[in-house]
Design a protein around this motif. Structure first.
Motif, PDB file in Angstrom:
ATOM      1  N   ALA A 152       0.875  -1.161  -0.075  1.00  0.00           N
ATOM      2  CA  ALA A 152       0.038   0.062  -0.141  1.00  0.00           C
ATOM      3  C   ALA A 152       0.939   1.216  -0.008  1.00  0.00           C
ATOM      4  O   ALA A 152       2.019   1.135   0.478  1.00  0.00           O
ATOM      5  CB  ALA A 152      -1.030   0.147   1.059  1.00  0.00           C
TER       6      ALA A 152
ATOM      7  N   VAL B 273     -12.203   4.723  -7.019  1.00  0.00           N
ATOM      8  CA  VAL B 273     -11.679   6.066  -6.531  1.00  0.00           C
ATOM      9  C   VAL B 273     -12.083   6.991  -7.398  1.00  0.00           C
ATOM     10  O   VAL B 273     -12.254   8.451  -6.583  1.00  0.00           O
ATOM     11  CB  VAL B 273     -10.157   5.532  -6.773  1.00  0.00           C
TER      12      VAL B 273
ATOM     13  N   TYR C 274     -11.954  -5.061  -2.347  1.00  0.00           N
ATOM     14  CA  TYR C 274     -11.341  -3.845  -2.757  1.00  0.00           C
ATOM     15  C   TYR C 274     -10.904  -3.734  -4.218  1.00  0.00           C
ATOM     16  O   TYR C 274     -10.994  -2.968  -4.670  1.00  0.00           O
ATOM     17  CB  TYR C 274     -10.117  -3.894  -1.736  1.00  0.00           C
ATOM     18  N   HIS C 275     -10.388  -4.774  -4.603  1.00  0.00           N
ATOM     19  CA  HIS C 275      -9.716  -5.041  -6.036  1.00  0.00           C
ATOM     20  C   HIS C 275     -11.008  -5.016  -7.023  1.00  0.00           C
ATOM     21  O   HIS C 275     -10.802  -4.389  -8.112  1.00  0.00           O
ATOM     22  CB  HIS C 275      -8.960  -6.345  -6.280  1.00  0.00           C
TER      23      HIS C 275
ATOM     24  N   GLU D 231       3.238   2.078  -4.752  1.00  0.00           N
ATOM     25  CA  GLU D 231       2.179   1.361  -4.128  1.00  0.00           C
ATOM     26  C   GLU D 231       2.727   0.394  -2.971  1.00  0.00           C
ATOM     27  O   GLU D 231       2.113  -0.533  -2.474  1.00  0.00           O
ATOM     28  CB  GLU D 231       1.605   0.355  -5.333  1.00  0.00           C
TER      29      GLU D 231
ATOM     30  N   THR E 147      -1.472   5.809   2.560  1.00  0.00           N
ATOM     31  CA  THR E 147      -2.521   4.800   3.125  1.00  0.00           C
ATOM     32  C   THR E 147      -2.285   4.052   4.214  1.00  0.00           C
ATOM     33  O   THR E 147      -3.181   3.849   4.922  1.00  0.00           O
ATOM     34  CB  THR E 147      -3.232   3.769   2.000  1.00  0.00           C
TER      35      THR E 147
ATOM     36  N   ARG F  39      -6.165  -3.480   1.678  1.00  0.00           N
ATOM     37  CA  ARG F  39      -7.596  -3.375   1.063  1.00  0.00           C
ATOM     38  C   ARG F  39      -8.186  -2.018   1.600  1.00  0.00           C
ATOM     39  O   ARG F  39      -9.289  -1.751   1.906  1.00  0.00           O
ATOM     40  CB  ARG F  39      -8.183  -4.569   1.595  1.00  0.00           C
ATOM     41  N   THR F  40      -7.221  -1.024   1.813  1.00  0.00           N
ATOM     42  CA  THR F  40      -7.935   0.423   2.275  1.00  0.00           C
ATOM     43  C   THR F  40      -8.000   1.206   1.343  1.00  0.00           C
ATOM     44  O   THR F  40      -6.753   1.536   0.478  1.00  0.00           O
ATOM     45  CB  THR F  40      -6.927   1.070   3.523  1.00  0.00           C
ATOM     46  N   MET F  41      -8.751   2.067   0.981  1.00  0.00           N
ATOM     47  CA  MET F  41      -8.841   3.154  -0.021  1.00  0.00           C
ATOM     48  C   MET F  41      -9.002   4.010   0.809  1.00  0.00           C
ATOM     49  O   MET F  41      -9.881   4.697   1.783  1.00  0.00           O
ATOM     50  CB  MET F  41     -10.214   2.677  -0.739  1.00  0.00           C
TER      51      MET F  41
ATOM     52  N   LYS G 222     -12.114  -1.162  -6.908  1.00  0.00           N
ATOM     53  CA  LYS G 222     -10.968  -0.545  -7.471  1.00  0.00           C
ATOM     54  C   LYS G 222     -11.117  -0.702  -9.108  1.00  0.00           C
ATOM     55  O   LYS G 222     -10.940   0.481  -9.698  1.00  0.00           O
ATOM     56  CB  LYS G 222      -9.586  -0.758  -6.977  1.00  0.00           C
TER      57      LYS G 222
END
Length: 307
Positions: free
Chosen positions: A32, A290, A281-282, A126, A36, A164-166, A285
């Motif tokens: 991440a 986002v 999450y994926h 990332e 993040t 898995r945090t946005m 995304k």
């Protein structure tokens, strides 16, 4: 001790002898970005998700003020055992790279340990790395092994949660009280919530702590997306947290929070979400969550300016 009485030197030496000191270091590589990871490390709503070392432990936050000089008080609960209390004092916060906090652990009023915890985050793109150094003083009992296990498991959880945090952010050129009022108002929130072209149809709404918002988001093509938000902590003009459910009383797909930071006449809004699984999450995304979330914050800004 009576006034004028001589200090009990032998007792003081005994107490000092019983104190055990240790310096512990933990490191984790995290998939991440540093910003993040920082939010996952410091945001109270995210800490609630990852801080329990094992499924048998429940962490309850009684107070959480993530700012220099702020306090964080939590209880670690295990069935059939006395609660463990953790009192944290934030001493230094330099987003997104460094935090320092004091930490006192107690049980049934007896202090077990005191520690100084320093976290350093570095990385780019990332990927990030977090190093946590704990300078530990064990008082009532030797806490070193417990710290090794607890911090080790907690940072493993943090690594998974950060992945898995946005995080979505926007600076709005309006005072914090106006931005908060537009968000935490039962009449105005449904007017702007959602990406461009989306509208909301509310079934019921109560934005207090412990309240909920049950509503449908309706896309530009008429597609209906049932939603259910359950509100946790609400601190006026500061932050709030909520759970996102797939439809009324449906499965949870994210823990979310919003923070409102006063920048001297403008307001920095941070919207964070920890998805329940990496797959969710994926998926989110992948379909543009986002960009759609940033559109939502853009609608908030336009709504504030229109008032």
């Amino acid at each position: 001790m009576e006034p004028g009485a001589a200090p009990d030197v032998s007792q003081a030496r005994a107490v000092a002898t019983n104190v055990r000191f240790a310096t512990l270091t933990f490191e984790r590589d995290v998939a991440a970005p540093p910003a993040t990871l920082w939010e996952a490390w410091t945001a109270p709503a995210a800490r609630t998700v990852w801080s329990a070392p094992t499924p048998s432990v429940t962490v309850e936050y009684l107070e959480a003020g993530t700012r220099v000089g702020g306090r964080e008080v939590s209880l670690c609960k295990v069935a059939g055992e006395p609660d463990i209390r953790c009192d944290i004092g934030w001493l230094d916060l330099r987003a997104p790279s460094r935090s320092v906090n004091s930490e006192v652990i107690s049980r049934e009023g007896e202090t077990l340990s005191a520690a100084l915890v320093t976290a350093a985050i570095e990385g780019n793109g990332e990927h990030s790395r977090i190093q946590v150094t704990v300078q530990l003083s064990s008082l009532a009992e030797d806490m070193e092994e417990g710290y090794r296990q607890g911090f080790g498991a907690g940072l493993d959880n943090l690594s998974a949660v950060a992945g898995r945090t946005m995080i979505l952010q926007r600076v709005i050129a309006a005072p914090r009280h106006l931005v908060w009022k537009a968000w935490m108002n039962e009449e105005t929130l449904p007017q702007w919530w959602g990406p461009d072209g989306f509208s909301c149809k509310t079934k019921r709404i109560d934005l207090r702590q412990g309240g909920e918002w049950v509503f449908d988001m309706i896309g530009p093509d008429g597609t209906v997306f049932p939603n259910h938000h359950r509100y946790g902590e609400v601190r006026v003009e500061d932050r709030m947290s909520y759970e996102l459910l797939w439809g009324e009383n449906g499965p949870k797909h994210a823990d979310a929070w919003a923070v409102f930071e006063d920048l001297g006449g403008t307001t920095k809004v941070t919207l964070g979400m920890v998805f329940s699984t990496a797959a969710e999450y994926h998926t989110a995304k992948g379909f543009g969550a986002v960009e759609l979330g940033l559109q939502t914050l853009g609608k908030l800004e336009r709504f504030v300016f229109s008032r």
